[in-house]
Design a protein around this motif. Sequence first.
Motif, PDB file in Angstrom:
ATOM      1  N   GLY A  76      39.531  34.486  57.889  1.00 33.26           N
ATOM      2  CA  GLY A  76      41.000  34.330  57.356  1.00 33.26           C
ATOM      3  C   GLY A  76      40.938  33.362  56.328  1.00 33.26           C
ATOM      4  N   GLY A  77      39.840  32.914  55.888  1.00 33.42           N
ATOM      5  CA  GLY A  77      39.715  32.152  54.906  1.00 33.42           C
ATOM      6  C   GLY A  77      39.123  32.454  53.617  1.00 33.42           C
ATOM      7  N   ASP A  87      34.918  50.254  50.452  1.00 37.00           N
ATOM      8  CA  ASP A  87      36.144  50.519  50.976  1.00 37.00           C
ATOM      9  C   ASP A  87      36.537  49.300  52.104  1.00 37.00           C
ATOM     10  OD1 ASP A  87      35.833  53.983  51.553  1.00 37.00           O
ATOM     11  OD2 ASP A  87      36.697  52.735  50.089  1.00 37.00           O
ATOM     12  N   SER A  88      35.266  48.620  52.425  1.00 33.20           N
ATOM     13  CA  SER A  88      35.422  47.581  53.595  1.00 33.20           C
ATOM     14  C   SER A  88      36.064  46.325  52.808  1.00 33.20           C
ATOM     15  CB  SER A  88      34.154  47.335  54.244  1.00 33.20           C
ATOM     16  OG  SER A  88      33.176  46.803  53.239  1.00 33.20           O
ATOM     17  N   VAL A  89      36.021  46.194  51.688  1.00 37.99           N
ATOM     18  CA  VAL A  89      36.591  44.842  51.068  1.00 37.99           C
ATOM     19  C   VAL A  89      38.111  45.301  50.217  1.00 37.99           C
ATOM     20  CG1 VAL A  89      34.355  43.942  50.927  1.00 37.99           C
ATOM     21  CG2 VAL A  89      35.486  45.016  48.898  1.00 37.99           C
ATOM     22  N   LYS A  90      38.385  46.763  49.942  1.00 38.10           N
ATOM     23  CA  LYS A  90      39.507  46.682  49.140  1.00 38.10           C
ATOM     24  C   LYS A  90      40.664  46.047  49.636  1.00 38.10           C
ATOM     25  CE  LYS A  90      38.155  51.390  47.304  1.00 38.10           C
ATOM     26  NZ  LYS A  90      38.300  52.888  47.507  1.00 38.10           N
ATOM     27  N   ARG A 117      40.947  42.879  49.585  1.00 45.71           N
ATOM     28  CA  ARG A 117      40.829  41.553  49.751  1.00 45.71           C
ATOM     29  C   ARG A 117      39.890  40.836  48.982  1.00 45.71           C
ATOM     30  NH1 ARG A 117      37.422  40.541  54.319  1.00 45.71           N
ATOM     31  NH2 ARG A 117      36.383  42.693  54.042  1.00 45.71           N
ATOM     32  N   PHE A 118      39.082  41.484  48.487  1.00 49.07           N
ATOM     33  CA  PHE A 118      38.089  40.910  47.270  1.00 49.07           C
ATOM     34  C   PHE A 118      38.573  41.382  45.870  1.00 49.07           C
ATOM     35  CE2 PHE A 118      34.007  40.563  50.062  1.00 49.07           C
ATOM     36  CZ  PHE A 118      34.747  40.003  50.825  1.00 49.07           C
ATOM     37  N   THR A 119      38.330  40.693  44.825  1.00 47.19           N
ATOM     38  CA  THR A 119      38.494  40.999  43.607  1.00 47.19           C
ATOM     39  C   THR A 119      37.548  40.530  42.573  1.00 47.19           C
ATOM     40  OG1 THR A 119      40.973  40.802  44.032  1.00 47.19           O
ATOM     41  CG2 THR A 119      40.213  40.521  41.341  1.00 47.19           C
ATOM     42  N   ILE A 120      37.076  41.279  41.844  1.00 50.92           N
ATOM     43  CA  ILE A 120      35.937  41.041  40.838  1.00 50.92           C
ATOM     44  C   ILE A 120      36.585  40.800  39.358  1.00 50.92           C
ATOM     45  CG2 ILE A 120      35.554  43.361  40.301  1.00 50.92           C
ATOM     46  CD1 ILE A 120      32.422  42.499  40.003  1.00 50.92           C
ATOM     47  N   THR A 121      36.443  39.683  38.945  1.00 55.03           N
ATOM     48  CA  THR A 121      36.818  39.394  37.452  1.00 55.03           C
ATOM     49  C   THR A 121      35.630  38.797  36.663  1.00 55.03           C
ATOM     50  OG1 THR A 121      37.669  37.194  38.193  1.00 55.03           O
ATOM     51  CG2 THR A 121      39.076  38.809  38.237  1.00 55.03           C
ATOM     52  N   MET A 180      37.038  36.293  47.094  1.00 56.15           N
ATOM     53  CA  MET A 180      37.120  36.756  48.356  1.00 56.15           C
ATOM     54  C   MET A 180      38.081  36.237  49.476  1.00 56.15           C
ATOM     55  SD  MET A 180      32.868  36.985  49.410  1.00 56.15           S
ATOM     56  CE  MET A 180      32.674  35.351  49.251  1.00 56.15           C
ATOM     57  N   ASN A 181      39.249  36.899  49.728  1.00 53.97           N
ATOM     58  CA  ASN A 181      40.194  36.559  50.803  1.00 53.97           C
ATOM     59  C   ASN A 181      40.259  37.028  52.108  1.00 53.97           C
ATOM     60  OD1 ASN A 181      41.211  34.973  48.454  1.00 53.97           O
ATOM     61  ND2 ASN A 181      42.560  36.662  47.633  1.00 53.97           N
ATOM     62  N   SER A 182      41.037  36.756  52.930  1.00 51.39           N
ATOM     63  CA  SER A 182      40.910  37.141  54.175  1.00 51.39           C
ATOM     64  C   SER A 182      39.577  37.718  54.747  1.00 51.39           C
ATOM     65  CB  SER A 182      41.984  38.493  54.180  1.00 51.39           C
ATOM     66  OG  SER A 182      43.217  37.984  53.896  1.00 51.39           O
ATOM     67  N   LEU A 183      38.831  36.787  54.751  1.00 52.22           N
ATOM     68  CA  LEU A 183      37.368  36.880  54.993  1.00 52.22           C
ATOM     69  C   LEU A 183      37.146  37.155  56.593  1.00 52.22           C
ATOM     70  CD1 LEU A 183      35.661  34.402  52.535  1.00 52.22           C
ATOM     71  CD2 LEU A 183      34.990  36.788  52.893  1.00 52.22           C
ATOM     72  N   LYS A 184      36.327  38.021  56.825  1.00 51.40           N
ATOM     73  CA  LYS A 184      36.018  38.301  58.298  1.00 51.40           C
ATOM     74  C   LYS A 184      34.470  38.009  58.671  1.00 51.40           C
ATOM     75  CE  LYS A 184      38.992  42.446  57.865  1.00 51.40           C
ATOM     76  NZ  LYS A 184      39.024  43.704  57.646  1.00 51.40           N
ATOM     77  N   PRO A 185      34.262  37.852  60.007  1.00 49.63           N
ATOM     78  CA  PRO A 185      32.761  37.458  60.228  1.00 49.63           C
ATOM     79  C   PRO A 185      31.699  38.607  59.946  1.00 49.63           C
ATOM     80  CG  PRO A 185      34.445  37.156  62.135  1.00 49.63           C
ATOM     81  CD  PRO A 185      35.093  37.758  60.953  1.00 49.63           C
ATOM     82  N   GLU A 186      32.520  39.907  59.871  1.00 48.15           N
ATOM     83  CA  GLU A 186      31.274  40.917  59.252  1.00 48.15           C
ATOM     84  C   GLU A 186      31.108  40.641  57.806  1.00 48.15           C
ATOM     85  OE1 GLU A 186      34.241  41.358  60.964  1.00 48.15           O
ATOM     86  OE2 GLU A 186      35.466  43.109  60.158  1.00 48.15           O
TER      87      GLU A 186
END
Length: 116
Positions: A15-16, A61-64, A66-70, A82-88
């Motif tokens: 979640g971090g 698809d797995s990071v859409k 939640r993640f943003t590239i700039t 990277m937001n809402s991080l998951k163990p995977e």
Amino acid sequence: QVQLVESGGGLVQPGGSLRLSCAASGSIFGITSMSWYRQAPGNQRELVAGMSSAGYTNYADSVKGRFTITKDNAKNLVYLQMNSLKPEDTAVYYCNAAFGSIRTYWGQGIQVTVSS
């Protein structure tokens, strides 16, 4: 030659958030895309997010959502928020710079661990 140096990895709870940075130096003129890849133990390296020189982005698809590239062109930096991080999401993350299909360069990789 192009040198890519990643920073910002580490251990975070589920979640971090983390922000990875990639500093590009050397003969960077002509880079057509900058991307982030990752590789978890036992898995193949996979594309996480990419950005063309024109600013077009694409995401796994797995990071859409939640993640943003700039990127910061003035500083030759590429970021992966990277937001809402998951163990995977746990993996070694690599920065990649490509000159079309002619040449590609990789950073040394940085560990991201998502665990409670």
